[in-house]
Motif scaffolding. Sequence first.
Motif, PDB file in Angstrom:
ATOM      1  N   LEU A  84       0.910  -1.213   0.142  1.00 13.93           N
ATOM      2  CA  LEU A  84      -0.051  -0.090   0.194  1.00 13.93           C
ATOM      3  C   LEU A  84       0.938   1.454   0.145  1.00 13.93           C
ATOM      4  CD1 LEU A  84      -2.919  -0.897   2.478  1.00 13.93           C
ATOM      5  CD2 LEU A  84      -3.092  -0.726   0.094  1.00 13.93           C
ATOM      6  N   ALA A  85       1.840   1.164   0.950  1.00  8.43           N
ATOM      7  CA  ALA A  85       2.773   2.396   0.967  1.00  8.43           C
ATOM      8  C   ALA A  85       3.528   2.777  -0.283  1.00  8.43           C
ATOM      9  CB  ALA A  85       3.466   2.348   2.170  1.00  8.43           C
ATOM     10  N   ARG A  86       4.012   1.648  -0.931  1.00  8.87           N
ATOM     11  CA  ARG A  86       4.899   1.697  -2.182  1.00  8.87           C
ATOM     12  C   ARG A  86       3.974   2.194  -3.290  1.00  8.87           C
ATOM     13  NH1 ARG A  86      10.700  -0.740  -1.826  1.00  8.87           N
ATOM     14  NH2 ARG A  86      10.986   0.922  -3.179  1.00  8.87           N
ATOM     15  N   ARG A  87       3.142   1.488  -3.488  1.00  9.54           N
ATOM     16  CA  ARG A  87       2.165   1.645  -4.698  1.00  9.54           C
ATOM     17  C   ARG A  87       0.874   2.515  -4.730  1.00  9.54           C
ATOM     18  NH1 ARG A  87       6.137  -0.034  -7.942  1.00  9.54           N
ATOM     19  NH2 ARG A  87       6.920  -2.157  -7.574  1.00  9.54           N
ATOM     20  N   VAL A  88       0.067   2.324  -3.666  1.00  7.38           N
ATOM     21  CA  VAL A  88      -1.219   2.888  -3.514  1.00  7.38           C
ATOM     22  C   VAL A  88      -1.082   4.443  -3.031  1.00  7.38           C
ATOM     23  CG1 VAL A  88      -3.655   2.741  -2.903  1.00  7.38           C
ATOM     24  CG2 VAL A  88      -2.408   0.486  -3.235  1.00  7.38           C
ATOM     25  N   PHE A  89      -0.523   4.389  -1.750  1.00  7.06           N
ATOM     26  CA  PHE A  89      -0.200   5.749  -1.179  1.00  7.06           C
ATOM     27  C   PHE A  89       0.564   6.913  -2.269  1.00  7.06           C
ATOM     28  CE2 PHE A  89      -0.090   4.253   3.272  1.00  7.06           C
ATOM     29  CZ  PHE A  89      -1.648   3.662   3.148  1.00  7.06           C
ATOM     30  N   PRO A  90       1.352   6.556  -2.828  1.00  4.00           N
ATOM     31  CA  PRO A  90       2.238   7.570  -3.825  1.00  4.00           C
ATOM     32  C   PRO A  90       1.187   8.006  -5.040  1.00  4.00           C
ATOM     33  CG  PRO A  90       3.876   5.998  -3.486  1.00  4.00           C
ATOM     34  CD  PRO A  90       2.545   5.497  -3.071  1.00  4.00           C
ATOM     35  N   ARG A 150      -5.195  21.635   1.767  1.00  2.00           N
ATOM     36  CA  ARG A 150      -4.437  21.298   2.790  1.00  2.00           C
ATOM     37  C   ARG A 150      -5.217  20.239   3.838  1.00  2.00           C
ATOM     38  NH1 ARG A 150      -3.047  22.940   7.932  1.00  2.00           N
ATOM     39  NH2 ARG A 150      -0.699  22.498   8.712  1.00  2.00           N
ATOM     40  N   GLU A 151      -6.604  20.713   4.072  1.00  2.00           N
ATOM     41  CA  GLU A 151      -7.152  19.694   4.730  1.00  2.00           C
ATOM     42  C   GLU A 151      -7.260  18.318   4.482  1.00  2.00           C
ATOM     43  OE1 GLU A 151      -8.194  22.593   3.613  1.00  2.00           O
ATOM     44  OE2 GLU A 151      -8.254  23.876   5.443  1.00  2.00           O
ATOM     45  N   VAL A 152      -7.647  18.104   3.019  1.00  2.00           N
ATOM     46  CA  VAL A 152      -7.616  16.635   2.407  1.00  2.00           C
ATOM     47  C   VAL A 152      -6.332  16.049   2.475  1.00  2.00           C
ATOM     48  CG1 VAL A 152      -7.961  15.326   0.422  1.00  2.00           C
ATOM     49  CG2 VAL A 152      -9.377  17.321   0.817  1.00  2.00           C
ATOM     50  N   PHE A 153      -5.246  16.761   2.474  1.00  2.00           N
ATOM     51  CA  PHE A 153      -3.879  16.211   2.588  1.00  2.00           C
ATOM     52  C   PHE A 153      -3.485  15.809   3.890  1.00  2.00           C
ATOM     53  CE2 PHE A 153       0.728  16.228   2.859  1.00  2.00           C
ATOM     54  CZ  PHE A 153       1.141  15.657   1.543  1.00  2.00           C
ATOM     55  N   VAL A 154      -3.890  16.799   5.021  1.00  2.00           N
ATOM     56  CA  VAL A 154      -3.744  16.358   6.260  1.00  2.00           C
ATOM     57  C   VAL A 154      -4.621  15.147   6.683  1.00  2.00           C
ATOM     58  CG1 VAL A 154      -3.869  16.918   8.593  1.00  2.00           C
ATOM     59  CG2 VAL A 154      -2.979  18.627   7.097  1.00  2.00           C
ATOM     60  N   SER A 155      -5.624  14.817   6.378  1.00  2.00           N
ATOM     61  CA  SER A 155      -6.601  13.962   6.569  1.00  2.00           C
ATOM     62  C   SER A 155      -5.955  12.472   5.989  1.00  2.00           C
ATOM     63  CB  SER A 155      -7.926  14.183   6.054  1.00  2.00           C
ATOM     64  OG  SER A 155      -8.557  15.199   6.588  1.00  2.00           O
ATOM     65  N   PHE A 156      -5.364  12.746   4.907  1.00  2.00           N
ATOM     66  CA  PHE A 156      -5.036  11.354   4.228  1.00  2.00           C
ATOM     67  C   PHE A 156      -3.499  11.238   5.012  1.00  2.00           C
ATOM     68  CE2 PHE A 156      -1.493   9.404   1.755  1.00  2.00           C
ATOM     69  CZ  PHE A 156      -2.359   8.336   0.955  1.00  2.00           C
ATOM     70  N   ALA A 204       2.853   1.435  12.167  1.00  2.00           N
ATOM     71  CA  ALA A 204       2.988   3.009  11.575  1.00  2.00           C
ATOM     72  C   ALA A 204       4.240   3.281  11.053  1.00  2.00           C
ATOM     73  CB  ALA A 204       2.553   4.011  12.822  1.00  2.00           C
ATOM     74  N   PHE A 205       5.555   2.532  11.912  1.00  2.00           N
ATOM     75  CA  PHE A 205       6.644   2.819  11.767  1.00  2.00           C
ATOM     76  C   PHE A 205       6.934   2.332  10.129  1.00  2.00           C
ATOM     77  CE2 PHE A 205      11.176   1.439  11.492  1.00  2.00           C
ATOM     78  CZ  PHE A 205      11.962   2.558  11.746  1.00  2.00           C
ATOM     79  N   ILE A 206       6.434   1.032   9.980  1.00  2.00           N
ATOM     80  CA  ILE A 206       6.787   0.596   8.455  1.00  2.00           C
ATOM     81  C   ILE A 206       6.162   1.516   7.522  1.00  2.00           C
ATOM     82  CG2 ILE A 206       6.150  -1.319   7.108  1.00  2.00           C
ATOM     83  CD1 ILE A 206       6.283  -3.378   9.521  1.00  2.00           C
ATOM     84  N   ALA A 207       4.858   1.910   7.690  1.00  2.00           N
ATOM     85  CA  ALA A 207       4.387   2.667   6.611  1.00  2.00           C
ATOM     86  C   ALA A 207       4.999   3.945   6.488  1.00  2.00           C
ATOM     87  CB  ALA A 207       2.879   3.180   7.157  1.00  2.00           C
TER      88      ALA A 207
END
Length: 670
Positions: free
Chosen positions: A200-206, A218-224, A247-250
């Motif tokens: 998720l962190a490498r493919r979906v989140f970016p 900014r509000e949407v970015f912070v929420s994400f 959380a650390f791995i993410a």
Amino acid sequence: MHIEIPLLRDIVLLLLASLPIVFVCGRLRLPTIIGYMLTGVVIGPSGLGVIGDVHAVETLAEIGVVLLLFTIGLEFSLEKLLAMQRVVFLGGGMQVGLTIVAAMLLAHWGVGLAWPSAIFVGFLVALSSTAIVLKTYVDRAESDTPHGRMAIGILLFQDLCIVPMMLFLPLLSGQRTANLWYILKTLGLAAGSVLLIMLLARRVFPFLLRWLVTLRSREVFVSFAVLACLGTAWLTSQAGLSLALGAFIAGVVLSESEYSHQIVADILPFRDIFNGIFFVSIGMLLSLEVLTTTWPVVLGLVALIVVGKTVLAFAAIKALGRTPRVALMAALGVAQIGEFSFVLLKAGAEAGLLEGAAYQTFLAASILTMLATPFLIGLAPALGYRVGRWTGIADAPDTGATELPPVSGHVIIAGYGLNGRNLARVLRAAGIPYRIIELNIESIRAGRKQGEPILYGDGTRREVLHAARIEAARVLVVAISDATATRRIAALAREMNPNLHIIVRTRFVSEMNDLYALGVQQVIPEEFETSLEIFARVLREYGLSRQYIQQQVEMIRREGYRLLDADCPGRTTLIAELATVIENATTLALRLPSEGLAIGKSLRELALRPAFGVTVVAVQRGAETTVNPDADFVLEAGDVLVLLGRPEKLESATAYLTGQASLVEGERVS
């Protein structure tokens, strides 16, 4: 209608009580962590008892740990973690294994606990406080030092061990019989969750981040960012892992994103608030009644835990080939009981593995070890040097320079990080002899593969500097992140070679005066050098010549960066002088028309400097540029003159030369 929200009342009281206590600790130069934990002791159930719902505060505290580990992960990189795999698995494995065995045997043979309870005590003692240690290292700028990397590697392995430890609790308590399928299923689910988070962190989140940035909200970015942190933590908790580990791995995987710095900036306010609540919640667990009635036992247990964990961690780290100084400093960093031990302790108490007076005594001792952690880390550098000197344990078998030819008039580079590698590359290209001192074994192996003259050893040791032939060296460059070790190296090098030219890189301006007092000739503070680079680029964009910008930069360096120091008494005068120079250093490019006063005349004949205070610093004729032309240089139609002077003088000179000339569109001198 009056609506009572108990949790809101508790948070208000918590923050209200913490502010004065943290303020007093700050005035006494004590870590803020101590202030928050003392706040918890004062307002907790055994203190004034002003907090009604302790469980709700503990829930908020868990969120603080999650946010802390997420932001720390963002400041790491996957490459750095992969490079630490030997430290994590070998160093961490030895530390956890040795501690479990020692604590288990002591609990069984010394205290008389049954084997299941003794093994459980070993689990509790083996874990250290990731949150407190990382927070202290970050505040002290030691997370990237050799001992900081060692301690963090061990802490990461401890977090990984939480899963099998939780799996063993039902087996130890007899609630579940040993079932291989149950163990394999749970471990597989945990491993699958970690892989899913990384995917998720490498493919979906970016992909989502790029899409969200286009919204410019900014509000949407912070929420994400908050969703990514808390969502991954929840996912790992469902698989039996700790919230903080997910959380650390993410955070580590997202650190490769171009938006990682913005995520850190947006998360920081939430992290700091919840993190303070976490340390308050730890203090609230301390029972003052138990502490006052059994304080000799509690203090004895504290000493046993700190000394025992330090000795065992020292042995594990030393077995990896680290120096006694680094080993002791890292060992003192992990010498406390961890916050995840409280999670295990609560589960074990419910399962009947540890209860009654033993439970309360261990809880009190654990909290005191956490309170002592910032002080232990602060004392670690001085203790590390003394132990290294007292023990006389060799750093490593290859400390000497027997495989390197004798050299003199050379450069010694302490630290083979990014700065050290770049300097070595330049020195090699220039044919200047050099020697490198490094502690990181992986960096040494990489350097030797490239043919670098690199020595393993701690630059704070006299014999290591001697092996690098410090007595015959001309220059010493200290490019490491450990401020304490930097001062030690500089002092020792000056003692061994009074004629040595010492250049030191430091992160903070506050360290400069101490280094100069040790005899360092040049200190390069990263804070001010970054400011100078920004300063130079801004002035360049406004058309000032490189020569004048460089003059001002050198002037600031000669003044010891006083111009950039807000507390400098002569700062106003220096800024006024700089403003005068800048005002007189405006440049413009003027193209001469086919007809005009200047055509066919020399610069001597035009006499621009006596008449207008304007200097011709360059003339461009076709593809050829003449810099600082002499007085006999004759101008031709189409020449582009680069003029230097005050704006109003430049305007008068332009009118004198052409009467109609104007700035060449788009041309600026840099």
